[in-house]
Design a protein around this motif. Sequence first.
Motif, short mmCIF file in Angstrom:
data_model
loop_
_atom_site.label_atom_id
_atom_site.label_comp_id
_atom_site.label_asym_id
_atom_site.label_seq_id
_atom_site.Cartn_x
_atom_site.Cartn_y
_atom_site.Cartn_z
N UNK A 244 0.81 -1.21 0.00
CA UNK A 244 0.00 0.00 0.00
C UNK A 244 0.86 1.27 0.00
N UNK A 245 1.97 1.22 0.72
CA UNK A 245 2.78 2.42 0.92
C UNK A 245 3.49 2.88 -0.35
N UNK A 246 3.63 2.02 -1.36
CA UNK A 246 4.39 2.41 -2.55
C UNK A 246 3.49 2.71 -3.74
N UNK A 247 2.18 2.64 -3.58
CA UNK A 247 1.27 2.94 -4.70
C UNK A 247 1.42 4.42 -5.08
N UNK A 248 1.80 4.66 -6.33
CA UNK A 248 1.98 6.03 -6.82
C UNK A 248 3.31 6.65 -6.45
N UNK A 249 4.22 5.88 -5.83
CA UNK A 249 5.54 6.39 -5.44
C UNK A 249 6.58 6.00 -6.49
N UNK A 250 7.69 6.74 -6.55
CA UNK A 250 8.72 6.47 -7.55
C UNK A 250 10.00 5.96 -6.89
N UNK A 251 10.79 5.27 -7.68
CA UNK A 251 12.12 4.82 -7.27
C UNK A 251 12.99 6.03 -6.95
N UNK A 252 13.88 5.89 -5.98
CA UNK A 252 14.74 7.02 -5.58
C UNK A 252 15.50 7.60 -6.76
N UNK A 253 15.98 6.73 -7.66
CA UNK A 253 16.76 7.21 -8.80
C UNK A 253 15.89 7.86 -9.87
#
Length: 378
Positions: A232-241
């Motif tokens: 759930x926490x990574x939905x819509x989030x991007x990779x650090x790079x």
Amino acid sequence: MIIRPITDQDLEALYQIAVESGPGFMSLPNDRDFLKRKIRRSVDSFTRAATEPGGESYLFVLEDSETGDVMGTTGIESSVGLRQPLYHFQHSRQTYRSRDLNISNHVEMLNLCSHYTGCTEICTLYLRPQYRQKDYAQQEQHRQYAGKLLSKVRFLFMAQHPERFAETVIAEMRGVSDEAGRSPFWDWMRQHFLDMDFATVTLLAGSGNSDFIAELMPRYPLHTHLLSPAAQSVIGEVHDKTRPALKLLQNEGFVHRGYVDPFDAGPTVEAKLTEIRSIAGSTPCRIELADDDQQLEQVSDSLIMLANTSVKRFRAGIADKALYHPADGVLEISHALAESLQLRQGESARFLQLPLSGTPAMDAVFAVPADKEQIHAR
């Protein structure tokens, strides 16, 4: 640094980029045969006399002018989802109400869809690690703009040839995964729907084998509260790079409207072609070769990105010095720059003004008097 169309001779460099980028960079799977076909499709697209988007694929490389080494790559797909569906999850919120009980409940859900069929996609942006290092950038100051050149050059090409592209432009951003290539989102999906590791599933999708998505992925709304907290926490989030690339696109006017990748849940952002800032702010001009390069003095608040208007022999780069005559629409450049960009006296070109690092953004069209004025590219 020069941007040019990829050629068959760049296969080994592209393969090394595919290896370096790792799992999750789906547009460049680690497969030589696939990459060979991808290059050939790009070469064919650059030679095609297209008058509307028809599935063409334009792949560019950034070349070190001194060594000839390929520093990175970037690309455009003129219209996605025509040969193979382009799937996303639509991340939305549904509200359930009971009037009799005076109770309401808000539920977030994911719906599998192919919302962006026919849109243009900018993709495959990758600058190799050795060219991100400070010691490389400090050899010549303009090298620090390698990433921006890779990102913005696509907009110069699209501004000059808008008939080749769709009204809506999208970019799929790489989602969260660790150094081993494991995605928290896919770990949950794998456990419940498709027992295949993240590297394999992204390789299949990147190679154009997307039928399994419709066959094996959830077809009905998936309530996100059923997912693990990590997923759930990574939905819509991007990779650090990927954060720098996302920031560049947000500055261009791209926005996220809730559509995410079905494998790592990375966001897809979108913008209208004519509203992309680098497209709207680019300036067509006519080239004039300077009699004396010493007249092309530098100023301290901006630089330019310059491209010719060709398709097949497209070239773009960042100039060291230039002189713009706005009343005549003339850009005066050195003979050396003209040669590197395959520009001749009197030919058309297009440039984009960029603020230097640490300076306020400048107006897209120069606010200068009608007589000679300098513009600086570092």
